[in-house]
Motif scaffolding. Sequence first.
Motif, short mmCIF file in Angstrom:
data_model
loop_
_atom_site.label_atom_id
_atom_site.label_comp_id
_atom_site.label_asym_id
_atom_site.label_seq_id
_atom_site.Cartn_x
_atom_site.Cartn_y
_atom_site.Cartn_z
N TYR A 33 27.60 -51.67 -79.65
CA TYR A 33 28.60 -50.54 -79.69
C TYR A 33 28.76 -50.26 -81.01
N ASP A 34 29.10 -48.66 -81.11
CA ASP A 34 29.39 -47.99 -82.17
C ASP A 34 30.69 -48.15 -82.58
N HIS A 35 31.15 -48.52 -83.95
CA HIS A 35 32.35 -48.63 -84.04
C HIS A 35 33.00 -46.99 -84.80
N TYR A 36 33.25 -46.25 -83.41
CA TYR A 36 33.39 -44.71 -83.90
C TYR A 36 34.68 -44.35 -84.49
N GLU A 37 35.65 -45.45 -84.22
CA GLU A 37 37.20 -45.21 -84.76
C GLU A 37 37.67 -46.38 -85.15
N ILE A 38 38.74 -46.17 -86.11
CA ILE A 38 39.26 -47.95 -86.58
C ILE A 38 39.18 -48.75 -85.46
N SER A 39 39.70 -48.66 -84.47
CA SER A 39 40.17 -49.73 -83.26
C SER A 39 39.32 -49.56 -82.21
N ASN A 40 38.25 -48.49 -82.01
CA ASN A 40 37.52 -48.32 -80.83
C ASN A 40 36.05 -48.13 -81.19
N PHE A 41 35.54 -48.90 -80.05
CA PHE A 41 33.86 -48.98 -79.83
C PHE A 41 33.39 -48.51 -78.65
N ALA A 42 32.21 -47.93 -78.83
CA ALA A 42 31.69 -47.22 -77.36
C ALA A 42 30.05 -47.33 -77.52
N ARG A 43 29.55 -47.55 -76.26
CA ARG A 43 28.28 -47.30 -76.27
C ARG A 43 27.87 -45.89 -76.52
N PRO A 44 26.55 -45.59 -76.86
CA PRO A 44 26.36 -44.15 -77.34
C PRO A 44 26.92 -43.10 -76.16
N GLY A 45 27.46 -42.33 -76.67
CA GLY A 45 28.13 -41.07 -75.69
C GLY A 45 29.23 -41.51 -74.67
N ARG A 46 29.57 -42.60 -74.98
CA ARG A 46 30.64 -43.02 -74.12
C ARG A 46 31.88 -43.16 -75.03
N GLU A 47 32.23 -42.60 -76.24
CA GLU A 47 33.40 -42.33 -76.87
C GLU A 47 34.55 -41.75 -75.91
N SER A 48 35.64 -41.97 -76.39
CA SER A 48 36.97 -41.32 -75.30
C SER A 48 36.95 -39.89 -75.96
N ARG A 49 36.54 -39.20 -75.02
CA ARG A 49 36.59 -37.60 -75.50
C ARG A 49 37.96 -37.19 -75.24
N HIS A 50 38.82 -37.82 -74.52
CA HIS A 50 40.31 -37.56 -74.89
C HIS A 50 40.81 -37.89 -75.99
N ASN A 51 40.76 -39.13 -76.52
CA ASN A 51 41.23 -39.61 -77.72
C ASN A 51 40.57 -38.86 -78.97
N ILE A 52 39.32 -38.15 -78.66
CA ILE A 52 38.70 -37.66 -79.92
C ILE A 52 39.66 -36.43 -80.01
N ILE A 53 39.81 -35.79 -79.08
CA ILE A 53 40.81 -34.37 -78.92
C ILE A 53 42.27 -34.86 -80.04
N TYR A 54 42.58 -36.02 -79.71
CA TYR A 54 43.83 -36.28 -80.83
C TYR A 54 43.51 -36.64 -81.95
N TRP A 55 42.44 -37.18 -82.12
CA TRP A 55 41.98 -37.65 -83.63
C TRP A 55 41.44 -36.29 -84.46
N GLU A 56 40.99 -35.31 -83.79
CA GLU A 56 40.55 -33.93 -84.40
C GLU A 56 41.92 -33.06 -84.41
N ASN A 57 43.28 -33.66 -83.97
CA ASN A 57 44.37 -32.91 -84.06
C ASN A 57 44.18 -31.60 -83.29
N GLY A 58 43.46 -31.67 -82.04
CA GLY A 58 43.15 -30.59 -81.12
C GLY A 58 44.44 -30.54 -80.47
N ASP A 59 44.40 -29.32 -79.58
CA ASP A 59 45.59 -29.17 -78.56
C ASP A 59 45.51 -30.09 -77.54
N THR A 60 46.75 -30.46 -77.10
CA THR A 60 46.97 -31.29 -76.19
C THR A 60 48.38 -30.78 -75.60
N LEU A 61 48.26 -31.14 -74.16
CA LEU A 61 49.47 -31.01 -73.25
C LEU A 61 50.03 -32.11 -72.64
#
Length: 378
Positions: A233-261
């Motif tokens: 698993y890749d430790h791609y965020e402080i508390s999150n781990f993913a197989r390659p390509g399986r990161e949470s795309r939704h949470n990445i929008i939050y972590w990149e401070n992107g637009d969310t509704l």
Amino acid sequence: MDPIGLYIHIPYCLHKCGYCDFNSHPENAAEREVYVPTLIDEIRHYAPRLQGRRVGTIFFGGGTPTTLPAGDQIRILKACKRHFEVMDDAEITTEANPSTVETENLKCLRAAGINRLSVGVQSFDADELKALDRVHSVEEIHQTVERARTAGFDNLSLDLMFALPGQTRERWQDNLEQAIAKNPEHLSTYNLTIEPGTAFHKLHEAGQLTLPEDDFQLELYQYTIERLQQAGYDHYEISNFARPGRESRHNIIYWENGDTLGLGAGASSYLDGVRFKNFNTPAHYIDRVKTDGHAVQTEETLDARRAMGETLMLGLRLKRGVSIPKFERRFDVPFSRVYGPVLERLLKQDLILMQGDRLALSPRGLFLADSVILEFIE
Ligand code: SF4
């Protein structure tokens, strides 16, 4: 423009867990009958505002979204697809708690386009589940994972909690091994925190609940990183781990401070530089949507300095950190003009590092993340 993330809050739970400070309320079938059409009204309300924007992710969170009959979640999803431009390859997640899902329901959700399931496991240990005040059993966790796979979910995330009162290193190791054995595509591991207003907070205040020492928590965290990395698993965020390509795309929008509704009771949004939040209680939310079409309780426009600070605070949680050129384009200012001195100091202290044109926490900074990140906030 980057795709936006849609969050849909389902505020009902079978039972309030002792540590929980989320906006969750007891199941209420009569209210639910009104809540679902209200959500659809709110979706309709925001349709003009999202015109020309693509929706890249949808996340049903809660509460426990799977307390809704599958048909209700599907109605909401269909309304999103009708009123918003949902991308064909959108990541569509629902949270689910063991004891709230049957194979048939999961098959319906999967067939309707939900392609990711996030299961609130918390622990594979019966005593720990009891101590956490969870209503499901260990057996139900195993069933849920099996049912999810049978229903065709090939993107599964498991949530686990560590640093529980009295938890030994061996118990946490055993939890991790059981999680790895399930071969999920994604794992989130959070240490238990005591939040004001919770039942655990009262126990803590009364001296009846003691969390492990900070050093021990750090030891468990370090072990988690090593073991999960070893398991692929890749430790791609402080508390999150993913197989390659399986990161949470939704949470990445939050972590990149992107637009969310955010839609639903208590949901928060960040759209075009404005942060806004809905009324918390479902009854209040329903009333407001009926009268105004939306249920916004608070709204603030972030000034550039605050938006920059938040972008760094969130982005530094990601292992890949923050792209400096993207940051400079977004805020139209040289990074060094705003953060030059703090950057120099943290680089010298080996708490952050530059990876090409990205700024990230160093391995040392990772274990001091909260205080390092605070340096960028005024
Ligand atoms: S299931 Fe989740 S949201 Fe519901 S009470 Fe427990 S921790 Fe809170």
